[in-house]
Design a protein around this motif. Structure first.
Motif, short mmCIF file in Angstrom:
data_model
loop_
_atom_site.label_atom_id
_atom_site.label_comp_id
_atom_site.label_asym_id
_atom_site.label_seq_id
_atom_site.Cartn_x
_atom_site.Cartn_y
_atom_site.Cartn_z
N PRO A 1 -9.71 1.39 -18.16
CA PRO A 1 -9.61 0.64 -19.41
C PRO A 1 -8.50 1.16 -20.31
CG PRO A 1 -11.57 2.03 -19.39
CD PRO A 1 -10.97 2.10 -18.03
N ALA A 2 -8.26 2.44 -20.27
CA ALA A 2 -7.21 3.00 -21.15
C ALA A 2 -5.86 2.37 -20.80
CB ALA A 2 -7.15 4.51 -20.97
N GLY A 3 -5.62 2.17 -19.53
CA GLY A 3 -4.37 1.57 -19.09
C GLY A 3 -4.21 0.16 -19.64
N GLU A 4 -5.33 -0.52 -19.67
CA GLU A 4 -5.28 -1.89 -20.16
C GLU A 4 -4.76 -1.93 -21.60
OE1 GLU A 4 -8.27 -5.43 -18.80
OE2 GLU A 4 -9.03 -3.42 -19.16
N VAL A 5 -5.35 -1.03 -22.41
CA VAL A 5 -4.95 -0.99 -23.82
C VAL A 5 -3.49 -0.55 -23.93
CG1 VAL A 5 -5.41 0.08 -26.03
CG2 VAL A 5 -7.30 -0.48 -24.50
N ALA A 6 -3.17 0.49 -23.21
CA ALA A 6 -1.81 1.01 -23.30
C ALA A 6 -0.81 -0.04 -22.82
CB ALA A 6 -1.68 2.27 -22.44
N GLY A 7 -1.18 -0.76 -21.79
CA GLY A 7 -0.28 -1.77 -21.24
C GLY A 7 -0.01 -2.88 -22.25
N ALA A 8 -1.07 -3.25 -22.98
CA ALA A 8 -0.88 -4.30 -23.98
C ALA A 8 0.11 -3.86 -25.04
CB ALA A 8 -2.23 -4.65 -24.60
N ALA A 9 0.06 -2.58 -25.35
CA ALA A 9 0.97 -2.08 -26.38
C ALA A 9 2.34 -1.74 -25.79
CB ALA A 9 0.37 -0.83 -27.03
N ARG A 10 2.48 -1.84 -24.46
CA ARG A 10 3.72 -1.46 -23.81
C ARG A 10 4.21 -2.61 -22.93
NH1 ARG A 10 3.30 3.62 -20.13
NH2 ARG A 10 1.32 2.61 -19.78
N PRO A 11 4.75 -3.60 -23.49
CA PRO A 11 5.14 -4.74 -22.67
C PRO A 11 6.23 -4.38 -21.67
CG PRO A 11 5.94 -4.98 -24.93
CD PRO A 11 5.05 -3.78 -24.92
N ILE B 1 0.90 -1.17 0.00
CA ILE B 1 0.00 0.00 0.00
C ILE B 1 0.93 1.21 0.00
CG2 ILE B 1 -1.75 1.28 1.27
CD1 ILE B 1 -2.56 -1.38 2.57
N ASP B 2 0.68 2.15 -0.92
CA ASP B 2 1.67 3.21 -1.09
C ASP B 2 1.02 4.41 -1.79
OD1 ASP B 2 4.07 4.46 -0.94
OD2 ASP B 2 5.14 3.15 -2.33
N TYR B 3 1.75 5.54 -1.77
CA TYR B 3 1.37 6.64 -2.65
C TYR B 3 1.67 6.21 -4.06
CZ TYR B 3 0.04 10.37 0.48
OH TYR B 3 -0.64 11.15 1.36
N LEU B 4 0.69 6.15 -4.91
CA LEU B 4 0.90 5.69 -6.28
C LEU B 4 -0.05 6.44 -7.20
CD1 LEU B 4 -1.77 3.74 -6.86
CD2 LEU B 4 -0.45 2.15 -5.46
N ALA B 5 0.33 6.42 -8.48
CA ALA B 5 -0.54 6.98 -9.49
C ALA B 5 -1.16 5.82 -10.25
CB ALA B 5 0.24 7.89 -10.43
N LEU B 6 -2.43 5.90 -10.52
CA LEU B 6 -3.12 4.77 -11.14
C LEU B 6 -2.51 4.42 -12.49
CD1 LEU B 6 -6.84 5.44 -10.23
CD2 LEU B 6 -5.24 3.83 -9.21
N ASP B 7 -2.07 5.42 -13.26
CA ASP B 7 -1.54 5.08 -14.58
C ASP B 7 -0.09 4.62 -14.52
OD1 ASP B 7 -0.18 7.40 -14.13
OD2 ASP B 7 -1.10 8.55 -15.76
N ASP B 8 0.47 4.49 -13.31
CA ASP B 8 1.79 3.92 -13.14
C ASP B 8 1.72 2.41 -12.89
OD1 ASP B 8 3.49 5.92 -13.58
OD2 ASP B 8 4.09 6.21 -11.48
N GLU B 9 0.56 1.95 -12.52
CA GLU B 9 0.45 0.56 -12.11
C GLU B 9 0.35 -0.34 -13.34
OE1 GLU B 9 0.86 -0.17 -8.77
OE2 GLU B 9 1.42 1.91 -9.06
N PRO B 10 0.96 -1.53 -13.25
CA PRO B 10 0.92 -2.42 -14.42
C PRO B 10 -0.51 -2.78 -14.77
CG PRO B 10 1.80 -3.55 -12.51
CD PRO B 10 1.65 -2.12 -12.12
N PRO B 11 -0.83 -2.72 -16.04
CA PRO B 11 -2.21 -2.94 -16.44
C PRO B 11 -2.63 -4.41 -16.42
CG PRO B 11 -0.86 -2.48 -18.33
CD PRO B 11 0.04 -2.35 -17.14
N VAL B 12 -1.68 -5.31 -16.31
CA VAL B 12 -2.06 -6.72 -16.30
C VAL B 12 -1.87 -7.25 -14.89
CG1 VAL B 12 -1.67 -8.97 -17.33
CG2 VAL B 12 -1.24 -6.89 -18.65
N VAL B 13 -2.86 -7.99 -14.41
CA VAL B 13 -2.79 -8.47 -13.05
C VAL B 13 -2.41 -9.95 -13.05
CG1 VAL B 13 -4.07 -8.79 -10.94
CG2 VAL B 13 -4.54 -6.82 -12.42
#
Lengths: 332, 530
Positions: free
Chosen positions: B364-374, B338-350
Motif C-alpha cells: 500500500p505504501a507504494g500506491e500512495v508514493a506512486g500517486a505522488a510520483r507521477p 519475469i526478472d530480478y526486481l525490487a517491489l518498491d521499484d515497480e510502478p504502483p499503478v497497474v
C-alpha cells in the motif's frame, strides 16, 4: 445391550449402545496397527523373560537361557583390560624399583594404575588427596617426612606388609612405651624440650630439665638430637611435621598414653603389581625420596638424595646436619 | 468419516521441471560444478606439515581433537574461531538475503545443488518434462521398470559418492579409502556413509522441494530479511496483465493506448525500451505481455506459478526468468517480464488491471508514493545492493572477519593453563616450609617437541619445582599437551607462607623460540582467610 448399537449418522461410527439421557457413546476402537504393536510387545516380553534374568525368586532370580548378567559383562570388560595390560603389569611386578622411574612408559602406567588403587583402598584413611588426618594419626603422604623411609622400595614394603601387623613377620613394627610413670612435671618438661628441638615456643627453664629426661628415656629411639630413626620407625621430633599434633598437650598425651596407628598388609590382597603401582603413585605425590646407590649407604647420604624441592635454595633445601644451620626456622 | 469433510491431508503433486537454458541456468551449472567440485576434491588435497602431523589439507581430526585447514590448525580451546565463522555465515546470510533475496536457496544450498544434479540424471535417462509425465502416468512395464531402475542406480551411485566424500574430511583420505574397500574401516565410517547415502538418495530423489517447504527453517528466517528494496525474482504484473493468448493486431492499437497504458509507456521510456504497443485479444480487449504459455510454471522445480506473486515456496532459482526471456525473445518483446526486481521499484499503478493483482495489494505504501510520483523511475541496480541495511551487515561481517584474522595471527604457539590442587590446599614440609601443588597443562602447537622452562615472576621469594624432574624444564611432544604437576614452595617465615593467599603468576618459556606465556593463580599459605 447389543440391541442398542447403531451407526451414528453424523460421524458414521458405531455406538457402544450406552446411552445417558440420550447422550450416546461412540465406539472408536484402538487403531489396528496400535493393537498389533501392543500384542507384539507382549510376545516380546514373554520371550525376553525366558532369555534374560527376569523373575525374582527367594534368593536371586531366574538366570535366563542366554545366561546374561551385567556383572558378567563388567567382569568380561575388566578381563579384557587386564589382558591388554598384562605385559605392563608383569614387568611392573618384576622390575627393579630402582630403575622404574627411568622406564617412562612403565612408570606412567604404574602411577595411573596406582591412582585407582589408592582411591579404592587407601583414601579411606589417608584421604582422597593423601593429606592424612592429624587428629586420627593417619600420616600425610604428600610431605617429605617418612616414618619408615620414602624411597619406592620403602613405600612398597610398607604397603606390602603393613604396619604393626602381627600376622606378617616383615611388617613395620614400633612401639612407643608409656611414660606415665614419670612425674607430671617431668613429662611437661620433656614436652617443652621436644618443642624446643623444632624451634617452637617453650619454657626454656623446663626444657633444660627436659633435656636430661629426654637423653635418659627418649634418645635411645628418637636419637640424641631427636631426629628419630627410620629403622625403628621412631619419628623425627626436630622437624615441622607432627603425626599427632605438635602442641604441648599433644606431646604430653603421646608420652603418657601413646597411640599407635595400624596399617593392614596389602601384599596378599592387591598383588605385587598393584602394591608397586600404589607405591609409585604415593612416591610421586611430592615427597618421594630417591633410591640410594648401592655404595652410598649411610643415612646422611639418604637424606641428601631426597629431592622434595629441586629449585629450593640450597640452605633451606638441604638437611641441617649438612649445612650446620639450625633445624628449622620458627613456623608462625 | 463424514463424506463431505475436507481431507486434511493433500498428497504431493509430483513435479517434472522442464529443461531450460539461459543465463541463470548457465550460472547455476557453474555454481553446481564449483560447489560439488570443492566438496569432492578438497579431502584429497595434500599439505605437508612435517612428520608429526597429518598431511591432509583439510582434516577434522576428531580422535586427536584437531582441525587442520591448510596452514591453520585449530585446537579445541580455540573453538571461538569456528564460532566466529558460524556468526560470519549467519551475517553473510543476512547480507545476501537482504540484498538478493533467497540467493543461497536458489544457487548454493546443498539441497538445491543435489536436487539439480538428480534432476539432470532423471532428464538424461527418462527424458524431458513431457516424456517424464507420460512415463509417470503409464502403467508399469518392462521399459518403465528399466528406466526407473537405471535412474535409481545412478542416484545411488551419486549418493554413495556423497556420503563417501564426507567421511574423507575426518580421516586420512587415501588410507580411509583403502580401508573402506577392504572392509577394514571403522564401523562409524560405514554408518556415516550409509546414513548420508540414504539422506542424499531420499532428499535429492524423492523429497526434493518438500525439504524446503516443510522441513527447512531457513525460508522462515529469510522471510524476515527481505524488504521491498530487496532484489528478488518476481513477475511484472503491470506489464504482463491481463494475460492471454490471441494478440492479433498487437502493434496497431498503440495510438489508442489509454489509462494505465501511459504508465507502461513511461516505464518503457525510462528503461529505454518500446513497451508502448499493447496487444489486443480476439474480442478487442487490451492484453499484457504475458501470453500465458506456462513456461515459467513448467520449469519451476518448486512447482509454483511465479505470476501469483511472492511465495514462500520460491527459492529464487531464477529458472523462470530464463524460460520467460526465451518466450519474450520469440515474441519480439523486451526481456524481463519475469526478472530480478525490487517491489518498491515497480510502478504502483497497474494498467488495465483490477486492484487485486498480486504484488500491489501487499504494497500500500507504494500506491500512495506512486500517486505522488507521477514520473516514477526504477532505481539503478547498485542502489539495491548498497543500502544502509546491507552496508551495516557488511560492516559487522567484516569486523568479525578482521577480528578473526587478527586473532589467528597473534595467537600464541605455546600456551598454559594452571589448576591449583585443592586437596589439600597446602602441605607443610619437614623444614617448616609451605608447599602448594598445581596441575599445569602445557600446550605445544609446534610441529616438533619443545623443551619448556617453567618459572615464577622475577623477584618472588617463592620457589618452583617439578615432580620427577631436577630442573624446572619439561619437554612437550609435538602438537600436543602435557599435564605436569608443579610445586611452589614458600620458605618458613616468608610472607606468602603465613598469608591466607598470595597472587602468583607462573611463566612458561619455549627455550627454542623464546616465546613466553603465563597464567595467574594463587598461593595458599597457612593463614586464616579474612
Amino acid at each position: 445391550m447389543s440391541d442398542d448399537r447403531r451407526i451414528d449418522t453424523e460421524t458414521g461410527t458405531e455406538t457402544t449402545g450406552h446411552s445417558w439421557d440420550g447422550i450416546e457413546e461412540l465406539n472408536t476402537p484402538l487403531p489396528r496397527w496400535w493393537l498389533w504393536t501392543f500384542y507384539a510387545t507382549i510376545v516380546w516380553g514373554v520371550i525376553y523373560t525366558i532369555l534374560f534374568p527376569a523373575w525374582p525368586l527367594l534368593s536371586g532370580a531366574t538366570a535366563g537361557l542366554l545366561g546374561y548378567s551385567t556383572r558378567g559383562e563388567v567382569q568380561a570388560e575388566i578381563d579384557r583390560v587386564d589382558l591388554s595390560n598384562a605385559k605392563l603389569t608383569e614387568s611392573l611386578a618384576t622390575v627393579d624399583l630402582g630403575v622404574l622411574e627411568a622406564n617412562e612408559d612403565l612408570h606412567r602406567f604404574a602411577i595411573q594404575a596406582g591412582r585407582s588403587v589408592f582411591a579404592a583402598n587407601c583414601s579411606q584413611c589417608h584421604g582422597a588427596g593423601a593429606a592424612g588426618v592429624v587428629a586420627s594419626g593417619y600420616p600425610n603422604l604428600l610431605d617429605d617426612d617418612w616414618l619408615w623411609g620414602g624411597t619406592l622400595e620403602d613405600i612398597a614394603h610398607t604397603v606390602r606388609h603393613g604396619i604393626r601387623n602381627e600376622e606378617d613377620a616383615e611388617a613395620r613394627f614400633s612401639m612407643m612405651p608409656s611414660f606415665d610413670w614419670l612425674e607430671r612435671e617431668e613429662i611437661s618438661a620433656t614436652a617443652d624440650y621436644v618443642r624446643s628441638l623444632s624451634g617452637l615456643d617453650h619454657d626454656a627453664e623446663a626444657a633444660q630439665a627436659g633435656a636430661r629426661i629426654f637423653a635418659d628415656n627418649c634418645a635411645a629411639c628418637h636419637g640424641g638430637d631427636g631426629r628419630g630413626d627410620r629403622t625403628l620407625g621412631a619419628p623425627n621430633l626436630a622437624d615441622a611435621i607432627w603425626l599427632r599434633g605438635g602442641l604441648h598437650e599433644d606431646i604430653v598425651r603421646q608420652m603418657r598414653a601413646p597411640r599407635h596407628g595400624v596399617m593392614p598388609p596389602w601384599g596378599d590382597r592387591l598383588g605385587e603389581a598393584e602394591v608397586r603401582a600404589v607405591a609409585a603413585y604415593v612416591h610421586g605425590l611430592g615427597g618421594g625420596e630417591r633410591q640410594v646407590a648401592e655404595e652410598v649407604t649411610d643415612a646422611q647420604a639418604t637424606e641428601a638424595a631426597t629431592v622434595p624441592d629441586a629449585s629450593f635454595p640450597a640452605g633451606a633445601e638441604e638437611t641441617p646436619s649438612q649445612t650446620g644451620e639450625p633445624d628449622v626456622q620458627p613456623v608462625e | 468419516m463424514p463424506s463431505d469433510a475436507t481431507p486434511l491431508f493433500a498428497a504431493r503433486e509430483p513435479i517434472f521441471p522442464r529443461r531450460v537454458s539461459g543465463f541463470f541456468r548457465r550460472l547455476k551449472w557453474a555454481i553446481l560444478i564449483l560447489t560439488l567440485g570443492i566438496y569432492y576434491i578438497v579431502p584429497w588435497i595434500r599439505w605437508d606439515r612435517g612428520p608429526a602431523l597429518p598431511d591432509q589439507a583439510v582434516l577434522v581430526d576428531l580422535a586427536n581433537r584437531r582441525f587442520h585447514f591448510f596452514w591453520i590448525e585449530i585446537w579445541p580451546h580455540e573453538f571461538y574461531f569456528v564460532a566466529g565463522l558460524l556468526i560470519m555465515a549467519g551475517l553473510g546470510l543476512f547480507l545476501f538475503t537482504s540484498a538478493l533475496g533467497r540467493v543461497w536457496c536458489g544457487y548454493a544450498c546443498p539441497q538445491t545443488v543435489w536436487t539439480d544434479l538428480f534432476l539432470t540424471v532423471e532428464r538424461w535417462i527418462e527424458g524431458d518434462r513431457n516424456a517424464r509425465l507420460r512415463l509417470h502416468r503409464a502403467p508399469m512395464s518392462l521399459r518403465k521398470a528399466r528406466l526407473r531402475l537405471t535412474k535409481w542406480a545412478v542416484w545411488l551411485l551419486i549418493s554413495v559418492a556423497t556420503g563417501g566424500a564426507w567421511v574423507f574430511y575426518f580421516a586420512d583420505a587415501p588410507t580411509l579409502l583403502r580401508d573402506l574397500v577392504h572392509l577394514q574401516a571403522a564401523p562409524v565410517a560405514y554408518a556415516t556413509i550409509g546414513i548420508l547415502t540414504a539422506t542424499t538418495f531420499l532428499f535429492g530423489g524423492f523429497l526434493r522441494e518438500q525439504i524446503c517447504i516443510y522441513m527447512c527453517p531457513w525460508p522462515r528466517i529469510q522471510g524476515a530479511m527481505i524488504d521491498p528494496g530487496t532484489l528478488t525474482v518476481g513477475y511484472r504484473d503491470w506489464r504482463g496483465e491481463p494475460r492471454g493468448k490471441g494478440g492479433v493486431k498487437r502493434r496497431q492499437a498503440a495510438a489508442q493506448a489509454v489509462g494505465g497504458g501511459d504508465a507502461v509507456a513511461r516505464y518503457g521510456a525510462a528503461a529505454g525500451k518500446d513497451l508502448a504497443a499493447p496487444r489486443l485479444s480476439r474480442d478487442g480487449a487490451t492484453l499484457g505481455d504475458c501470453v500465458d504459455c506456462h513456461a515459467c510454471v513448467a520449469v519451476c522445480p518448486m512447482g509454483i506459478d511465479i505470476r501469483e506473486g511472492q511465495q514462500m515456496e520460491c527459492i529464487t532459482c531464477a529458472l523462470c526468468i530464463d524460460a520467460c526471456d526465451d518466450v519474450m525473445a520469440k515474441l519480439g518483446r523486451p526481456r524481463g517480464l519475469i526478472d530480478y526486481l525490487a517491489l518498491d521499484d515497480e510502478p504502483p499503478v497497474v494498467p488495465g488491471a483490477t486492484a487485486e493483482v498480486a504484488g500491489l495489494a501487499e504494497h500500500p505504501a507504494g500506491e500512495v508514493a506512486g500517486a505522488a510520483r507521477p514520473h516514477w523511475q526504477p532505481k539503478p541496480l547498485w542502489r539495491h545492493v548498497f543500502r544502509p541495511r546491507t552496508l551495516v551487515y557488511t560492516a559487522a561481517w567484516a569486523a568479525i572477519g578482521v577480528a578473526l584474522v587478527v586473532a589467528l595471527f597473534i595467537r600464541p604457539e605455546i600456551d598454559m593453563t594452571v589448576a591449583p590442587v585443592r586437596n589439600p590446599t597446602f602441605v607443610t614440609l619437614s623444614d617448616g616450609s609451605t608447599r602448594n601443588a598445581y596441575d599445569i597443562r602445557l600446550r605445544n602447537k609446534h610441529g616438533d617437541a619443545r623443551p619448556f622452562a617453567l618459572s615464577l615472576a622475577q623477584g618472588t621469594p617463592l620457589r618452583l619445582a617439578l615432580e620427577g624432574a631436577d630442573d624446572a624444564r619439561v619437554t612437550v611432544p609435538a602438537d600436543s599437551t602435557r599435564l605436569q604437576r608443579v610445586y611452589v614452595t614458600a620458605a618458613p617465615g616468608a610472607v606468602a607462607a603465613g598469608a591466607a593467599h598470595t597472587d602468583l603468576r607462573i611463566w612458561v618459556r619455549d627455550t627454542i623460540s623464546g616465546e613466553r606465556a603465563h597464567d595467574d593463580t594463587i598461593f595458599n599459605g597457612t593463614g586464616e582467610p579474612k
